[in-house]
Design an enzyme around this catalytic site. Structure first.
Site, PDB file in Angstrom:
ATOM      1  N   LYS A 117       0.917  -1.321   0.016  1.00  0.00           N
ATOM      2  CA  LYS A 117      -0.004   0.286  -0.015  1.00  0.00           C
ATOM      3  C   LYS A 117       1.018   1.047   0.175  1.00  0.00           C
ATOM      4  O   LYS A 117       1.855   1.588   0.473  1.00  0.00           O
ATOM      5  CB  LYS A 117      -0.658  -0.048   1.045  1.00  0.00           C
ATOM      6  CG  LYS A 117      -2.118  -0.982   1.276  1.00  0.00           C
ATOM      7  CD  LYS A 117      -3.446  -0.619   0.646  1.00  0.00           C
ATOM      8  CE  LYS A 117      -3.976  -1.887  -0.137  1.00  0.00           C
ATOM      9  NZ  LYS A 117      -5.148  -2.274   0.786  1.00  0.00           N
ATOM     10  N   ARG A 124      -3.926 -10.042   4.617  1.00  0.00           N
ATOM     11  CA  ARG A 124      -3.915  -9.966   3.150  1.00  0.00           C
ATOM     12  C   ARG A 124      -2.673  -9.720   2.102  1.00  0.00           C
ATOM     13  O   ARG A 124      -2.108  -8.526   2.330  1.00  0.00           O
ATOM     14  CB  ARG A 124      -4.779  -9.231   2.714  1.00  0.00           C
ATOM     15  CG  ARG A 124      -5.142  -9.092   0.691  1.00  0.00           C
ATOM     16  CD  ARG A 124      -6.318  -8.608   0.749  1.00  0.00           C
ATOM     17  NE  ARG A 124      -7.554  -8.160  -0.539  1.00  0.00           N
ATOM     18  CZ  ARG A 124      -6.703  -8.109  -1.644  1.00  0.00           C
ATOM     19  NH1 ARG A 124      -5.479  -6.964  -1.438  1.00  0.00           N
ATOM     20  NH2 ARG A 124      -6.923  -7.550  -3.025  1.00  0.00           N
TER      21      ARG A 124
END
Ligand code: 7PM
Length: 282
Positions: free
Chosen positions: A221, A255
């Site tokens: 991210k 995840r």
């Protein structure tokens, strides 16, 4: 703690690794080509060898500002992969916010619906509620993928994220879905500032206090890029660090893209936790 899914009751006493399988088309194809399906299946097989506990299959990029993928295109990408991978006998999650995709992958035997929109699209909550046992991950997203980073959230991120997730979980239970099927996710990177994303990790305990298992999606991210200066493909080590920190703070499902590296790192956390003195009888 356990997570009830279609075929598996997943033990959450150690953090589970959810490996990301993107079914993205080669250059000019719309997806659904045999080569795209085969590539996704090969990737999924590799992630299982690397130690993934769950595979998360996705047919739409939710990159900030990215265009929406038409339903037929998403179905053409995802269905062939799910159809083949259900026979592997491992927990299969599908990353989608479209109720028609949910319906069809559940019919094929998928175990978990992973929805970045927390079942807010018409018919989505009903599609999940109509299934007797599938698992569901409800994620917080500020605004939508097109606009979330244009105007990120203002102020203290915790209360709005927590109240949104609790409301969505309650709405789903009101439709008859057992609490044991529900996992919550603060939605790292979805309409939050860099500082707000890290606050969601620093204060993860406040999210866990809601009483649901937690999924953390830090992998590659941009908040990790903001701190390290690394581009997405180079963010493996920051991603593993964030995953381990999330697990250490009680996250139940991680995840990740980099399954092998994450599984290795989690073994160190498990060793530390096994060596820690446990509070016992006096
Ligand atoms: C482009 C940008 C492509 C971002 C894909 C993404 C999450 C998720 C995604 C998450 C849950 C990514 C995201 N992120 N589902 N789906 N939690 N539950 O980085 O954080 O994979 S898509």
């Amino acid at each position: 703690m356990h997570w009830q899914t279609s075929r598996f009751r997943l033990d959450l006493s150690r953090p589970l690794v959810m490996g990301i399988v993107n079914v993205t088309p080669d250059s000019f194809s719309d997806g659904g080509r045999h080569a795209d399906t085969a590539a996704a299946l090969r990737h999924g097989e590799q992630l299982l060898k690397d130690g993934a506990d769950i595979l998360d299959i996705g047919g739409e990029s939710t990159r900030p500002g990215s265009p929406r993928v038409p339903l037929e295109v998403e179905l053409a990408r995802v269905l062939p992969v799910v159809r083949a991978a259900v026979s592997w006998g491992v927990p299969l999650s599908v990353d989608t916010y479209k109720s028609a995709v949910m319906q069809q992958v559940l019919d094929l035997g998928a175990d978990i619906i992973n929805d970045i929109a927390a079942l807010r699209e018409p018919g989505a909550a009903e599609a999940v509620a109509a299934h007797p046992a599938c698992g569901v991950c409800l994620m917080h997203m500020h605004r939508d993928p097109q606009t979330m980073q244009v105007q990120p959230m203002a102020g203290d991120v915790l209360p709005p994220v927590l109240s949104f997730l609790e409301l969505r979980a309650q709405a789903l239970q009101a439709l008859g879905v057992d609490k044991a099927r529900i996992v919550l996710d603060p939605g790292i990177g979805f309409g939050k500032t860099v500082e707000q994303n890290f606050a969601l990790l620093a204060r993860q305990g406040e999210l866990l206090a809601a009483g649901y298992p937690l999924l953390a999606g830090w992998s590659r991210k941009s908040a990790l890029g903001a701190v390290t200066g690394l581009d997405a493909p180079q963010r493996t080590i920051p991603s593993v660090a964030a995953a381990v920190l999330a697990a250490e703070r009680g996250a139940h499902v991680l995840r990740v893209h980099d399954v092998r590296e994450t599984v290795q790192a989690l073994k160190i956390l498990a060793a530390v936790q096994a060596a820690a003195p446990r509070p016992g009888p006096p």
